[in-house]
Motif scaffolding. Structure first.
Motif, PDB file in Angstrom:
ATOM      1  N   SER A   1       0.846  -1.191   0.000  1.00  0.00           N
ATOM      2  CA  SER A   1       0.000   0.000   0.000  1.00  0.00           C
ATOM      3  C   SER A   1       0.886   1.247   0.000  1.00  0.00           C
ATOM      4  CB  SER A   1      -0.915   0.002   1.223  1.00  0.00           C
ATOM      5  OG  SER A   1      -0.131   0.073   2.397  1.00  0.00           O
TER       6      SER A   1
ATOM      7  N   SER B   1      -2.639   4.623  -5.746  1.00  0.00           N
ATOM      8  CA  SER B   1      -1.977   3.591  -4.948  1.00  0.00           C
ATOM      9  C   SER B   1      -3.020   2.884  -4.078  1.00  0.00           C
ATOM     10  CB  SER B   1      -0.898   4.217  -4.067  1.00  0.00           C
ATOM     11  OG  SER B   1      -1.489   5.163  -3.213  1.00  0.00           O
ATOM     12  N   LEU B   2      -2.641   1.717  -3.592  1.00  0.00           N
ATOM     13  CA  LEU B   2      -3.544   0.961  -2.725  1.00  0.00           C
ATOM     14  C   LEU B   2      -3.521   1.567  -1.329  1.00  0.00           C
ATOM     15  CD1 LEU B   2      -2.646  -2.732  -3.642  1.00  0.00           C
ATOM     16  CD2 LEU B   2      -4.713  -1.483  -4.284  1.00  0.00           C
ATOM     17  N   ASN B   3      -4.677   1.622  -0.667  1.00  0.00           N
ATOM     18  CA  ASN B   3      -4.665   2.020   0.740  1.00  0.00           C
ATOM     19  C   ASN B   3      -4.643   0.760   1.609  1.00  0.00           C
ATOM     20  OD1 ASN B   3      -7.249   1.029   0.935  1.00  0.00           O
ATOM     21  ND2 ASN B   3      -8.237   3.041   0.895  1.00  0.00           N
ATOM     22  N   GLU B   4      -4.672   0.930   2.936  1.00  0.00           N
ATOM     23  CA  GLU B   4      -4.503  -0.221   3.832  1.00  0.00           C
ATOM     24  C   GLU B   4      -5.602  -1.266   3.655  1.00  0.00           C
ATOM     25  OE1 GLU B   4      -3.913   2.841   4.772  1.00  0.00           O
ATOM     26  OE2 GLU B   4      -1.772   2.677   5.211  1.00  0.00           O
TER      27      GLU B   4
END
Lengths: 643, 146
Positions: B50, B107-110
């Motif tokens: 992430s 982008s990927l988050n948590e």
């Protein structure tokens, strides 16, 4: 009928290009006067047939002759006349024909301006003939604009709506005038390597072509950036898109060439380097054509993804660059070494200019080519965005701007360092003061902004002072104006770029009719939404009141247009400019019966970006005037070594 | 050594130094600022961390587009095998449709949702981003001439 006329003209033009190449190159030998005469006539004939072919294609577009595939897939009867004409080059085949047309026009110019010795001109025409031949073969065998469609459809498929815009109508021809204009300089350089006639005078002979091409390229890039700003609806002016980079690279090479050839003309310094730059500038133009036309990059500019075409252009690219470099490697070592100069001199400043411009060019080149190479060898798919260019291009260009004011102050061969520094003290004071004022204003990003403004003040201030001093010491010439104006334009563009990137305010919201949204001290009220039908599109027009402290100061009408024929939609942005700042509105997507997302920007100093570009081009124009004023001198110099 | 030669050597040395500095600058800038392209399956298989920005591409999964509150949009990107949820706060491109090709940057988050800062769709009906075509081909979901 027009299709046959066009097809026949292209075939005749191809035959004449072959004659041009053979007779032009054999005219490089001393005494081959007949060959030289044939080369000139063949050039005129070639140009006439290309003009006829282009005229025929334009006529077919204007008359909506859908029996031609190109017209059927890129035009429509309902399209306004202007876009029927621009549709000629709004597709792959037509744009390649435009490329050849510009090549023909420059070849004509070489014949009529008669710059340089007879042999130099002749071999230059020969090289132009070779280029024309290669492109005509490419056009006729892979991208023929006159292919027939049987039976002809009742209606055409229309033109990409993004391209149906007055700003973009003149962007491609301008850019091509720049790209292809580099061919004339390239041909002169190659011709000099073949004939070795007139020593450094080839650079003087090719100067007007260099300048015309540079002016056109500057205007073309400026127009393209302006179009992207108001048409794409993102509020940005430069995206470091591979296609934009493809036009920036020849510009950087041409700018370096304009500077280094000054030294070559004047004292014979950088002889080999100037030749190499002339080859490089055109090579980057060809590379740009390859990147844009082969479909290796996907963008508005990539009309067709045909690998065969890509390979053909790549082959031409390799042949032209490889051939020219081989010629250079063979002939350049026998050139006299350039004249010596002291470390503090105009030559040194020009050298530093060239080192930095080449550095900037290398950074753009690597950022553009690396992802393509990685993809070609089957590696990861990556893209390189603006952070990379801000880190590499920006510092190099800042260094370049730092040395710009020194150049015109320094004397040729040997300059007095103290006198130069003393002359620039007032400018330095002005620059530092400007920086401090920006710091005190406590604007966002004030440190970078202060540095940027100081740099712009340094460049513009030096130009102003230079102009004032030259006025004091007598009548300023066009030559004085040229450098001073072009450099000042660079400073103005820097101001625009700084303001827009550092101080932009942005807001995005869903607004209902009657509702408001705030942006940077303004309040935007959506008054109403109207649907209307254009000549070839359906549109929704939003009426937005711009309020400041409750008072209405402007009404803006951004639109969303959908083009049923092409199956596309475009945003027509609405921009209110005060000359120093833009309020920019774009309609987003519909979020309910009477609700739309609205994207709003306040872009301080945005207009300066394009004003600066126009100023630079104007500086180039002054340089061109200076050259034509001196034309008599050029021919008398060249008359001496003629056989 | 003549002064001229000495000067020339000094100049070449300076040029080499500048070239080396430039190369170092370019390499570090490239290393930190390259955006990789992943298909939804790549994202699942490579365990992309992430917070690392990249580009994702595929088709907008039918029935997943939710608009609001405000300008926010949620949808899922799929390559037929895996799908990745995407959250975006901004204006969608004019040709954004369910079932159509799309490329997003972010982008990927948590929680495994792709936070998109930019969403790009094809700019006309005939055009499909080549990365998306390849991603679909790998999952056997692409027919030529589609």
């Amino acid at each position: 009928m027009t299709g046959e006329i066009g097809q026949l003209s292209l075939c005749l033009a191809m035959a004449l290009a072959l004659v041009m190449a053979i007779s032009g190159l054999s005219g490089a030998r001393p005494g081959a006067a007949v060959a030289r005469a044939v080369a000139s006539s063949a050039t005129i004939g070639f140009a006439v047939f290309v003009i006829v072919a282009f005229g025929a294609l334009t006529y077919a577009f204007v008359e909506s002759d859908f029996s031609l595939i190109g017209v059927a897939s890129n035009s429509h009867t309902a399209k306004p006349l202007l876009y029927k004409i621009t549709g000629v080059w709004g597709n792959h085949e037509g744009s390649m024909l435009l490329w050849i047309l510009v090549l023909a026009l420059y070849s004509l110019l070489i014949v009529f301006l008669r710059r340089g010795g007879e042999r130099l001109i002749s071999a230059a025409l020969g090289v132009q003939g070779l280029l024309a031949l290669a492109f005509l073969v490419f056009l006729l065998f892979t991208s023929n604009p006159f292919l027939r469609l049987d039976p002809p459809p009742f209606e055409g498929r229309g033109l990409n709506p993004l391209l149906q815009d007055p700003g973009l109508a003149f962007h491609p021809p301008m850019l091509y005038l720049g790209y292809v204009g580099m061919s004339a300089t390239f041909s002169y350089a190659a011709s000099f390597l073949i004939t070795r006639e007139g020593d450094g005078n080839w650079a003087r002979a090719a100067r007007p072509f260099m300048l015309i091409a540079w002016i056109a390229l500057t205007l073309g890039i400026t127009l393209g950036s302006w179009w992207a700003y108001y048409e794409l609806g993102w509020g940005g002016f430069w995206f470091w898109d591979p296609v934009e980079n493809a036009s920036l690279m020849p510009w950087l090479a041409a700018t370096a060439l304009l500077h280094s050839s000054l030294a070559t003309e004047r004292s014979g310094a950088f002889r080999s380097w100037t030749l190499l730059l002339a080859i490089a500038a055109f090579s980057f133009s060809l590379l740009g054509t390859f990147l844009v036309r082969s479909g290796v990059i996907t963008s508005v500019h990539a009309f067709a993804n045909d690998p065969e075409r890509g390979i053909f252009i790549l082959g031409m690219l390799v042949a032209a660059i490889g051939g020219a470099l081989a010629l250079f490697a063979w002939r350049a070592p026998s050139l006299e070494t350039g004249a010596a100069f002291e470390p503090v001199s105009r030559e040194s400043a020009l050298l530093l200019n060239n080192v930095l411009l080449t550095g900037a060019l290398a950074s753009v080149f690597i950022g553009t080519i690396y992802p393509l190479l990685l993809d070609a060898i089957g590696g990861e798919k990556i893209s390189v965005g603006s952070p990379y260019f801000s880190l590499t291009f920006a510092p190099v260009f800042a260094g370049l701007l730092l040395i710009v004011p020194f150049g015109p102050q320094l004397a040729w061969y040997r300059a007095d360092p103290r006198a130069t520094l003393r002359a620039l003290i007032p400018v330095a004071v002005f620059a530092v003061l400007t920086g401090f004022i920006v710091l005190l204003l406590s604007v966002p990003n004030s440190a970078i902004a202060a540095l940027s403004f100081a740099l712009a003040a340094w460049v513009i201030g030096a130009s102003a002072l230079d102009l004032w001093r030259k006025r004091q010491s007598g009548r300023p010439t066009f030559t004085t104006f040229a450098a001073v104006i072009a450099h000042a334009g660079l400073g103005v563009t820097l101001l625009g770029v700084t303001g827009t990137t550092l101080w932009r305010s942005e807001a995005l919201d869903v607004v209902r009719v009657g509702g408001t949204m705030p942006v940077a001290g303004y309040s935007l009220r959506l008054d109403k939404l109207d649907a209307y039908a254009g000549p070839n599109f359906e549109a929704v027009r939003a009426t937005v009141s711009v309020l400041r402290d409750g008072a209405r100061i402007a009404v803006l009408t951004p639109e969303k247009r959908s083009f049923p024929t092409e199956g596309q939609a475009t945003s027509e942005t609405a921009i209110r400019t005060t000359g120093v700042s833009d309020l920019y509105l774009a309609l987003g997507d519909q979020r309910g019966p009477d609700a739309w997302t609205i994207r709003a920007y306040v872009n301080p100093l945005a207009p300066f970006i394009w004003i600066g570009g126009a100023i630079m081009a104007f500086g180039g124009l002054m340089g061109l005037f200076a050259r034509f004023g001196r034309r008599v001198v050029v021919s008398s110099v060249d008359a001496v070594p003629a056989e | 050594m003549t002064p001229r030669k000495r000067r020339r050597i000094a100049f070449i040395a300076a040029l080499l130094l500048a070239g080396a500095g430039g190369a170092a600058l370019v390499l570090t800038a490239l290393k930190d600022n390259v955006l990789y392209f992943y298909s939804p399956t790549d994202v699942a298989e490579r365990h992309v961390r992430s917070g690392v920005p990249f580009r994702i591409g595929g088709l907008v999964e039918t029935g997943t587009v939710k608009r609001g509150p405000g300008a926010a949009v949620q949808f899922a990107v799929t390559d037929g095998k895996t799908s990745v949820p995407v959250a975006f706060n901004g204006v969608l491109p004019d040709l954004f449709r369910e079932g159509q090709g799309v490329v997003a940057i972010g982008s990927l988050n948590e929680t495994g949702v792709f936070d998109a800062s930019e969403v790009l769709a094809k700019h006309d009906e005939k055009y499909m981003p080549p990365e998306v075509v390849q991603a679909l081909k790998r999952q056997g979901r692409w027919k030529e001439g589609e």
